[in-house]
Design an enzyme around this catalytic site. Structure first.
Site, PDB file in Angstrom:
ATOM      1  CB  CYS A 388      34.758  46.417  41.797  1.00 41.08           C
ATOM      2  SG  CYS A 388      33.450  45.186  41.873  1.00 41.08           S
ATOM      3  CG  HIS A 521      36.225  44.880  37.452  1.00 43.38           C
ATOM      4  ND1 HIS A 521      37.266  44.985  38.345  1.00 43.38           N
ATOM      5  CD2 HIS A 521      35.264  44.187  38.087  1.00 43.38           C
ATOM      6  CE1 HIS A 521      36.951  44.367  39.470  1.00 43.38           C
ATOM      7  NE2 HIS A 521      35.731  43.878  39.348  1.00 43.38           N
ATOM      8  CD  GLU A 523      39.836  46.437  36.249  1.00 45.09           C
ATOM      9  OE1 GLU A 523      39.092  47.446  36.239  1.00 45.09           O
ATOM     10  OE2 GLU A 523      39.819  45.594  37.161  1.00 45.09           O
TER      11      GLU A 523
HETATM   12  N1  GLN Z   1      33.831  41.819  47.006  1.00 39.50           N
HETATM   13  C1  GLN Z   1      32.993  42.758  46.332  1.00 39.50           C
HETATM   14  C2  GLN Z   1      31.748  42.116  45.764  1.00 39.50           C
HETATM   15  O1  GLN Z   1      31.685  40.926  45.638  1.00 39.50           O
HETATM   16  C3  GLN Z   1      33.771  43.471  45.250  1.00 39.50           C
HETATM   17  C4  GLN Z   1      34.185  42.561  44.145  1.00 39.50           C
HETATM   18  C5  GLN Z   1      35.211  43.185  43.238  1.00 39.50           C
HETATM   19  O2  GLN Z   1      35.851  44.143  43.615  1.00 39.50           O
HETATM   20  N2  GLN Z   1      35.390  42.610  42.070  1.00 39.50           N
HETATM   21  O3  GLN Z   1      30.821  42.799  45.392  1.00 39.50           O
END
Ligand code: GLN
Length: 550
Positions: A388, A521, A523
């Site tokens: 992310c 994500h 995970e």
């Molecule tokens: N801050 C980034 C976004 O909002 C990444 C978010 C994250 O890593 N979950 O896109």
């Protein structure tokens, strides 16, 4: 799964004496044993706090926010439940006081209470029971955990709700498990049961009589103390179990099984069920206890926050390792410590690890340190996985170092958002997902499909052209710069076709053994018996890297 239960059955788990006892792990371990006995079950976490969901809570307050396929931001215990069972949980598997009150107030405004005075009993408790029944649909047995500690003001309506429910569904169909802390007093050289007695007294004063007690303790509890707990808490001797500190959470189901906890539960609920098949659990514990190799994975993040905020991530790395009979040591690297450092200093900090992971995150703080770590991993062919924010920073690093966009950045790091005056936003907000949108609910959340392109590392790892993964973010790779990045050598290996969004990036395998970033994500979908390919791949690449440098 074949149903072996006639009436629906319920197990409710409460906690006493202290928070953080691991009720979620206990609930998940019980579920893993009962599922292995062929019981079709569901799980539910009831959180007494007033927040509508944990999405707006700081990770220091509440740990990780676990995201479900249907885009709910939920309690991290749902992560334990999914990891220990075959379940894929949804929004209905977690609710909070905030949601309950919101619904009741909405009903009241719409005149659904026909002029009655709206009260905690019966209106709030009815709503709690309604949600318990929704979570139990399609299942023969529900394991419901009540967050917080008995004695908290907030949990009273929940305890009253489950008390009422037990009368309504018939007491033989419900059991109450109370998990209590048994502290060891070093000065006295003794473990003490008094706090547990008080907690049970508190439960009984509101009409709940625990059927089983699980004693959480640092050290094993001897027979005389078990007798005392049995006597004072009014629970038969063979209904008192222990949960002593373990070096791996995945040992807990087998520990419970050794004490016949699952057999006792099925007896009490009148469920006929065969012995659980635990060979896979035994194999996992064996692999954990007998690692053939060690690898060290550096996680570059912000650790002023508790590592509880990286719960699923840690577990996913462990799953990737255990399955290959490898022990993964996690090295938490404070991103800000890498800022303003010379390449030599960065090298000195990072050359201790065999692989680097940059996890998700929000806000600018620490991002330059993370970018330095990514650059180091890219240039030195150290295995790298960016998740992310980790992908977003890998794109920024690549844009700056390889694609000639020296001032590449993310719109998230500027108060001007997409209209930033200095810098090029290679990562930007999509329309409707800008930084001014109300907090909570303004993100791309939940499962989205991703199409993987052939002849890529991603395809090699997933062995699939179409995958589905969970998201929780606002920003995306800016398609305006994708061609420029590709021309400079970055591979976009997966996209979401519906919205034309970059989901996976990588560096070709002829240039780097393992450099991959994902906008989602992974995970959240890793299970101990089904390690996620991106984490298993990272561990495997880290083993190879270590062999080469040793
Ligand atoms: N801050 C980034 C976004 O909002 C990444 C978010 C994250 O890593 N979950 O896109």
């Amino acid at each position: 799964m074949i149903s072996k239960v006639k009436a629906k059955k319920y197990i409710f788990i409460t906690g006493g004496v202290s928070s953080s006892l691991g009720k979620g792990l206990a609930a998940a371990s019980i579920a893993s044993l009962l599922e292995r006995r062929g019981i079709n079950l569901q799980m539910l976490k009831m959180d007494p706090y007033i927040n509508v969901d944990p999405g707006t809570m700081s990770p220091t307050q509440h740990g990780e926010v676990f995201v479900t396929d249907d885009g709910a931001e939920t309690d991290l215990d749902l992560g334990h439940y999914e990891r220990f069972t075959s379940l894929t949980l949804l929004r209905k598997n977690n609710f909070t006081s905030g949601q309950v009150y919101q619904q009741v107030i909405e009903n009241e405004r719409e005149g659904r209470y026909l002029g009655k005075t709206v009260q905690v009993v019966p209106h709030i408790t009815d709503e709690i029971k309604r949600r318990i029944h929704i979570a139990t649909e399609d299942a023969d047995l529900l394991i419901g955990e009540i967050g917080g500690t008995v004695g908290d003001i907030e949990s009273l309506p929940f305890l009253e709700g489950i008390r009422q429910l037990s009368t309504e569904v018939g007491q033989g169909n419900v059991i109450f498990i109370h998990l209590v802390l048994i502290p060891y007093l070093r000065a006295a050289g003794e473990s003490k049961s008094k706090p547990a007695q008080h907690s049970v007294k508190e439960l009984r004063s509101i009409g709940l009589f625990p059927d089983l007690i699980i004693c959480r303790s640092e050290r094993p509890i001897d027979a005389p103390l078990i007798d005392k707990i049995s006597l004072f808490c009014n629970v038969p001797h063979n209904n008192v179990f222990q949960s002593v500190d373990l070096d791996s959470v995945y040992k807990l189901p087998l520990e419970f099984h050794k004490q016949h906890l699952d057999a006792r539960i099925t007896e009490l609920l009148g469920i006929w069920a065969s012995e659980p098949k635990v060979a896979d659990l035994q194999k996992m514990v064996f692999n954990f206890d007998n690692p053939l190799k060690n690898v060290r994975i550096g996680i570059v993040g912000k650790y002023t926050e508790l590592t509880e905020s990286y719960k699923s991530l840690e577990e996913a790395i462990r799953h990737g390792a255990i399955n290959q009979q490898v022990r993964a040591e996690l090295d938490y690297i404070e991103a800000e410590d890498l800022e303003g450092k010379s390449p030599l200093e960065i090298e000195q900090r990072l050359n201790k690890v065999d692989g680097i992971l940059v996890p998700g995150g929000f806000g600018e703080r620490g991002t330059e340190g993370k970018i330095s770590a990514i650059r180091w991993a890219r240039e030195n062919k150290v295995p790298f996985l960016g998740i992310c924010l980790g992908l977003q920073l890998a794109v920024i690093e690549f844009a700056r170092s390889r694609a000639g966009i020296e001032n590449a950045t993310s719109a998230e790091f500027s108060s001007e958002g997409n209209q930033l005056r200095s810098g090029v936003a290679v990562i930007h907000y999509l329309d409707g997902q800008n930084q001014h949108a109300a907090k909570g609910g303004s993100m791309r959340l939940g499962a989205y499909s991703c199409t993987i392109f052939p002849d890529t590392l991603a395809h090699h790892l997933y062995q699939s052209k179409k995958i589905s993964e969970r998201h929780r973010h606002r920003l995306e790779v800016n398609n305006r710069y994708v061609d420029q990045l590709k021309n400079a050598g970055l591979v976009v290996s997966g996209i979401n076709e519906e919205n034309n969004l970059v989901e996976l990036i990588e560096i070709p395998s002829k240039e780097h053994p393992y450099f991959i970033g994902c906008q989602f994500h992974p995970e959240f979908k890793s299970k101990p018996f089904l390690p996620h390919p991106l984490f298993a791949g990272l561990v495997m690449a880290a083993i190879k890297y270590r062999t080469v440098i040793d």
